[in-house]
Design a protein around this motif. Structure first.
Motif, mmCIF file in Angstrom:
data_model
loop_
_atom_site.group_PDB
_atom_site.id
_atom_site.type_symbol
_atom_site.label_atom_id
_atom_site.label_comp_id
_atom_site.label_asym_id
_atom_site.label_seq_id
_atom_site.Cartn_x
_atom_site.Cartn_y
_atom_site.Cartn_z
ATOM 1 N N LEU A 110 0.779 -1.191 0.040
ATOM 2 C CA LEU A 110 -0.131 -0.083 0.018
ATOM 3 C C LEU A 110 0.732 1.297 -0.014
ATOM 4 C CD1 LEU A 110 -2.867 -1.125 2.342
ATOM 5 C CD2 LEU A 110 -2.802 -1.341 0.067
ATOM 6 N N GLU A 111 2.216 1.124 0.786
ATOM 7 C CA GLU A 111 2.940 2.378 0.491
ATOM 8 C C GLU A 111 3.369 2.515 -0.600
ATOM 9 O OE1 GLU A 111 5.065 5.505 1.913
ATOM 10 O OE2 GLU A 111 3.302 4.606 2.783
ATOM 11 N N LEU A 112 3.961 1.591 -1.289
ATOM 12 C CA LEU A 112 4.387 1.512 -2.715
ATOM 13 C C LEU A 112 3.368 2.095 -3.809
ATOM 14 C CD1 LEU A 112 6.248 -1.925 -3.057
ATOM 15 C CD2 LEU A 112 7.232 0.215 -3.150
ATOM 16 N N VAL A 113 2.030 1.874 -3.503
ATOM 17 C CA VAL A 113 0.849 2.445 -4.359
ATOM 18 C C VAL A 113 0.836 3.801 -4.318
ATOM 19 C CG1 VAL A 113 -1.445 2.516 -4.589
ATOM 20 C CG2 VAL A 113 -0.308 0.180 -4.545
ATOM 21 N N ARG A 114 0.947 4.273 -2.787
ATOM 22 C CA ARG A 114 1.021 5.679 -2.435
ATOM 23 C C ARG A 114 2.043 6.453 -3.089
ATOM 24 N NH1 ARG A 114 -1.497 3.448 2.147
ATOM 25 N NH2 ARG A 114 0.453 3.380 3.178
#
Length: 189
Positions: A160-164
Motif C-alpha cells: 500500500l505504501e508502494l502504491v501511495r
C-alpha cells in the motif's frame, strides 16, 4: 442516450502484438470524423496472490510482486504477475500460467474474480481480467527470465505504501491491488 455511430474502419498497421485502425465515427449532432483506435489481439489477465506472512519475518499478510524494467516508459516498478491470454486459454488459466512463468510460484487457492475492465476505452479495446487467490507453492525458477529482476513476497503495508509513493505504476497492477484492497482482500494486519 448518446451513442456514437461507427461508419467504417480501415487498418493502418497490424502485428501480432497490436493493430492500429482509423475508424470513422459520428457522435450525435456532429459531422463524422476519423478516430485512431488501438486494437489488442486478445485480453490480458493478472492475479493478486496473497499469503499469511511468516511470523518470524514480516508477520501479517504478504503479496507476491515482481520488480521489473519497462523499456517503453524507461521505468522500474513492482507489478503483480500478469500477461496475455493465449488462444484456447481462459483468463484464469492465463493468470496461473503467467504467475509460474514470471515468478516460479503457482497459485494454490482457487482464483476469485476481482474485475474485468478496459484500461483506455477511449483509445483501445484492450481488456484486463483480474483475480486474487490465497496461497501459492514454489515450483522452481521463473520459466521466463526476461520478466523480473526480483521476486518478493511483500507485506501488505509495504504494498500500500508502494502504491501511495509511486513504486507501483503499472495500470493493471494498480487496479488489481486497489480493487483487492477495496473488496477487503488486502488488509493492513
Amino acid at each position: 442516450m448518446v451513442r456514437w455511430n461507427v461508419h467504417s474502419e480501415r487498418s493502418v498497421y497490424t502485428s501480432p502484438w497490436v493493430s492500429l485502425a482509423l475508424t470513422t465515427v459520428e457522435p450525435p449532432g456532429i459531422e463524422p470524423f476519423e478516430h485512431h483506435v488501438i486494437r489488442a489481439p486478445g485480453p490480458a489477465a493478472g492475479c493478486v496472490i496473497v499469503r499469511d506472512g511468516d511470523a518470524s519475518q514480516t508477520g501479517g499478510q504478504e503479496v507476491l510482486l515482481l520488480y521489473r524494467h519497462r523499456f517503453i516508459t524507461d521505468t522500474w516498478g513492482w507489478e503483480i504477475p500478469a500477461g496475455g491470454v493465449d488462444a484456447g486459454e481462459t483468463p484464469a488459466e492465463a493468470a496461473v500460467r503467467e504467475a509460474v512463468e514470471e515468478t516460479g510460484w503457482r497459485p494454490t487457492g482457487s482464483l476469485q474474480p476481482v474485475a474485468v475492465y478496459h484500461p483506455t476505452n477511449g483509445l483501445s479495446d484492450q481488456t484486463f481480467h483480474l483475480f486474487w487467490c490465497q496461497g501459492a507453492e514454489h515450483v522452481g525458477e521463473p520459466t521466463d527470465p526476461t520478466e523480473a529482476s526480483r521476486i518478493e513476497w511483500t507485506s501488505t503495508a509495504r504494498v500500500l505504501e508502494l502504491v501511495r509513493t509511486g513504486g507501483i505504476t503499472d495500470g493493471l497492477s494498480l487496479t488489481g491491488l486497489a480493487m483487492a484492497h477495496t473488496i477487503g482482500v488486502l488488509t493492513n494486519d
